[in-house]
Design an enzyme around this catalytic site. Sequence first.
Site, PDB file in Angstrom:
ATOM      1  N   ASP A 122     -31.027 -92.144 -19.332  1.00  0.00           N
ATOM      2  CA  ASP A 122     -31.427 -91.836 -20.708  1.00  0.00           C
ATOM      3  C   ASP A 122     -31.008 -90.407 -21.054  1.00  0.00           C
ATOM      4  OD1 ASP A 122     -33.408 -90.729 -18.968  1.00  0.00           O
ATOM      5  OD2 ASP A 122     -34.886 -90.740 -20.590  1.00  0.00           O
ATOM      6  N   GLY A 175     -37.620 -85.331 -15.402  1.00  0.00           N
ATOM      7  CA  GLY A 175     -38.821 -85.339 -16.218  1.00  0.00           C
ATOM      8  C   GLY A 175     -40.067 -85.500 -15.367  1.00  0.00           C
ATOM      9  N   GLY A 194     -33.713 -85.662 -16.481  1.00  0.00           N
ATOM     10  CA  GLY A 194     -34.046 -84.851 -17.646  1.00  0.00           C
ATOM     11  C   GLY A 194     -33.356 -83.503 -17.652  1.00  0.00           C
ATOM     12  N   GLU A 197     -31.571 -92.720 -12.021  1.00  0.00           N
ATOM     13  CA  GLU A 197     -32.654 -93.574 -12.508  1.00  0.00           C
ATOM     14  C   GLU A 197     -32.660 -94.983 -11.911  1.00  0.00           C
ATOM     15  OE1 GLU A 197     -32.271 -90.199 -15.206  1.00  0.00           O
ATOM     16  OE2 GLU A 197     -30.821 -91.616 -14.378  1.00  0.00           O
TER      17      GLU A 197
END
Length: 377
Positions: free
Chosen positions: A155, A71, A124, A147
């Site tokens: 996530d 992301g 992402g 992450e």
Amino acid sequence: MTGRVSFEELECDDSEHKIGVAILENTASLNALTFDMLVQLKDKLMTWQDDEHIVSVFLDGAGEKAFCAGGDVRSMYHAMESETVSTSQAFLTDYFAVEYQCDYLIHTYKKPIIAWGDGIVMGGGIGLYIGASHKVVTPKSRLAMPEISIGLYPDVGGTWFLNRLESGIGLFLGLTGASVNASDAISLDLADNFLLSEHKPTILEHLQANSWRGIDDNHAMVSELLDSLSQPIIHHQPASQLVPYFSQIQAACSGNDLNTICQNILAIDGMGQWIETAKHTLEVGSPITAHICFRQVTQCQSLSLAECFKLELSLSVRCGALGEFQEGVRARLIDKNGEPNWLFKTVNEVDTTIIDTLFTSLWSEETHPLAQLDSIT
């Protein structure tokens, strides 16, 4: 960060059907996903899902290095750094909400989606990739949820898909940010087919030449096509990196004490670069991320896919307010000194009441930004 998604509709030989092609175009940042790119992709996927002429979707990344590396965390950093708390929270809420809507749409899509996972597929990018009905890897593929190095957590549906790997493996991948290659991705069911980079035009040509019938048949036809191309080249798959340590990883990640599990991972016997890199990443990664990941795979197994995304939206926005995420991005991607000043030095020192708060929803069920998530399918 600038970026766009380009779209094309390829005419099939029967002159009635089309193949939708979506290409992530942000090569300067390894196709990292900006807010606008996510909006563009979600809107087009919804349009194509309702278009009876579109029979399949091919999701690709521009360039030769990456499908998608993650992301737009730099924009998130600047929002967290310079904006008021309310403005920063609004930005993160908007970004993660549209990202998770897009991921959920792919997971539940009614038509075949081929995700062309050539090169880097991380963060992402995994969110877009993992929900596709047909996930392709190549000799260049590298899949990871890294992450822990930036103080966020796995996530984009990680609460869902890490819990569906064999015991201990999802926790290990989350705690170490370890990348898996094509062979490991196939072995772990993170991918469906192994192909070569040069197969891409052949796949599109075959898709255009297919005799398209109904939704169920369409999924089967795509599977048959990819399987027919995969079988003759199995010998091209790279040597597994994770599989040789499979039993050690499972043994290390068993139990109910996170500190013990982390110590067990660090004690895994292996001199290969892959396992040593994984161990080092855990050792210098965010202790808060480690606690979040541990709860994801020990307390959230029964959540539905939609519930996972709803949990993650609140969790991600709260991580933005905590400061750990901002500090990780600063150290790794902004200042690039590689020395984040984590809020706690070790997993053992983490105040678990902070983790309790992170897992507490910011919204009621009725006011949750993803309350109507099911309606996008």
